[in-house]
Design an enzyme around this catalytic site. Structure first.
Site, mmCIF file in Angstrom:
data_model
loop_
_atom_site.group_PDB
_atom_site.id
_atom_site.type_symbol
_atom_site.label_atom_id
_atom_site.label_comp_id
_atom_site.label_asym_id
_atom_site.label_seq_id
_atom_site.Cartn_x
_atom_site.Cartn_y
_atom_site.Cartn_z
ATOM 1 N N CYS A 30 0.842 -1.389 -0.041
ATOM 2 C CA CYS A 30 0.070 -0.156 -0.023
ATOM 3 C C CYS A 30 0.830 1.119 -0.251
ATOM 4 C CB CYS A 30 -1.124 0.077 0.999
ATOM 5 S SG CYS A 30 -0.242 -0.095 2.615
ATOM 6 N N HIS A 310 -2.152 1.801 7.306
ATOM 7 C CA HIS A 310 -2.544 1.498 6.028
ATOM 8 C C HIS A 310 -2.285 2.669 5.313
ATOM 9 C CE1 HIS A 310 -4.194 -0.025 2.610
ATOM 10 N NE2 HIS A 310 -5.470 0.856 2.609
#
Ligand SMILES: [Zn+2]
Length: 412
Positions: A30, A310
């Site tokens: 990510c 994230h």
């Protein structure tokens, strides 16, 4: 004229299906996704890849045989030309990253800003216009004025590091040391690729300007840190202050949310209030008469803690001005009012004056590619807006643009 007209219209229809694509989550972590989306929405870098201009700059002497730039360009091209709903699997790009920077592969908990620096450096090396670096000679610029010294130092930097990436992202920082005894000032000029801004520790919110003020705040160097004063010829207590000597076209601001503690890193989730438009940095310039106004176009966000989290990206489409959320394999439109959050980690700003300059510059170029690209550019608008009125308006705009170009040709 009519032929050009038909050709352009045909191009337009083809481009109707074009929209942006998110990455499929199969192969990229990510933090890579987040940074790549921010870079692919960097107007000038995107065009550099779409026009294949990078190929003329490719420097085959580089160690990776210029494969990273080629894969980055391919990825950007795919992102901007594939069908809207399909996700892209950037496996070739990942392979090059693996070769170039193996430490970034395999762990999801990597720092997006570090990756950005590494990637830009890698891309820069491959398209560096300098193939043989001159031997660095120590030159004495001390007798020169600060401005002249800054210019000379910048030119010296360009003698060995000169590329499209440098044109866009690199600026110059001036640090001034003042001796507390005799008042003597000495200046040092350094190139910067981004600015890492400290966040003031408060319970409430802080502004981006507060962070910049903290970054440029006068610092006292004392004790073991005392530098040598050139006039006193001995180590003295000095003050040190940063100012921006040369503003880059693209200003990357990294908010230092992660602080190294003795045991482990911790994360600051302070809400930093930053402007989307007209960030005026004149007060931080070495020369206050310069124009330094920036608009935001991308944000790399980090949610979670320093132990696990994230990355996502918020990007403003360079053609439509609409904001989108990129979350691995998903992309969705968002309101510009949602862009500011306490997850913002790396901010990408574009100089306002640069935009006009570039726009003006590209309108001087006279080839059909540019026309075709403008049409492409306009197409993005209505594939997102899906409004008939908007479509008609855009068609009128394109047609008038083509006619004026053709008239110009006839005029010649
Ligand atoms: Zn002194």
């Amino acid at each position: 004229v009519i032929f050009e007209f038909i050709k352009t219209f045909f191009g337009m229809t083809l481009n109707l299906i074009i929209s942006f694509s998110p990455f499929s989550n199969v192969s990229l972590q990510c933090f890579m996704n987040s940074i790549l989306q921010c870079l692919s929405n960097t107007h000038d870098l995107r065009d550099y890849c779409l026009r294949n201009t990078h190929r003329t700059d490719l420097n085959n002497n580089s160690r990776a045989k210029a494969a990273l730039m080629e894969e980055f360009a391919k990825l950007t091209q795919t992102l901007w030309t594939s069908a809207s709903s399909e996700a892209i699997s950037p496996s070739d790009f990942k392979m090059q990253i693996q070769k170039y920077a193996p430490r970034f592969v395999g762990y999801n908990q990597q720092d997006a800003q570090e990756f950005l620096r590494f990637l830009l450096d890698g891309l820069h090396n491959e398209v560096n216009r300098v193939t043989v670096k001159p031997r660095s000679l120590m030159e004495d610029f001390e007798h020169l004025s600060d401005d002249e010294k800054g210019k000379r130092m910048w030119n010296k930097y360009l003698e060995s590091e000169d590329s499209k990436v440098v044109d866009l992202f690199v600026g110059q920082l001036k640090s001034t040391l003042t001796c507390s005894e005799c008042g003597f000032c000495s200046t040092v000029f350094d190139p910067f690729w981004d600015l890492s801004l400290p966040i003031a520790k408060t319970s409430g919110e802080v502004s981006l300007i507060d962070c910049l003020r903290l970054f440029t705040k006068e610092d006292v160097l004392d004790g073991n840190e005392r530098p040598t004063c050139h006039r006193c010829k001995t180590r003295r207590k000095c003050t040190k202050k940063f100012t921006i000597q040369k503003f880059p076209k693209i200003l990357v601001l990294h908010l230092k949310r992660f602080s190294e503690c003795r045991v482990r890193t911790s994360k600051l989730s302070t809400f930093v209030n930053f402007p989307l438009k007209e960030l005026d940095l004149r007060e931080f310039a070495s020369d206050n008469s310069v124009n330094a106004v920036y608009n935001l176009y991308a944000v790399s966000n980090h949610t979670g803690t320093s132990l696990g989290g994230h990355y996502t990206a918020y990007c403003r489409n360079p053609c439509t001005g609409e904001w989108y959320t990129y979350n691995d394999s998903r992309v969705s439109p968002m309101s510009s009012s949602q862009v500011r959050s306490s997850d913002a980690y790396v901010l990408f700003y574009e100089s306002v004056s640069t935009f006009f300059f570039l726009h003006h510059e590209s309108s001087k170029e006279d080839d059909s590619n540019i026309t075709a690209e403008r049409v492409t550019t306009n197409i993005f608008l209505f594939s997102d807006q899906q409004s008939l009125f908007f479509l008609l308006w855009k068609v009128i705009e394109v047609v008038s643009c083509i006619i004026s170009l053709q008239l110009e040709q006839i005029g010649k």
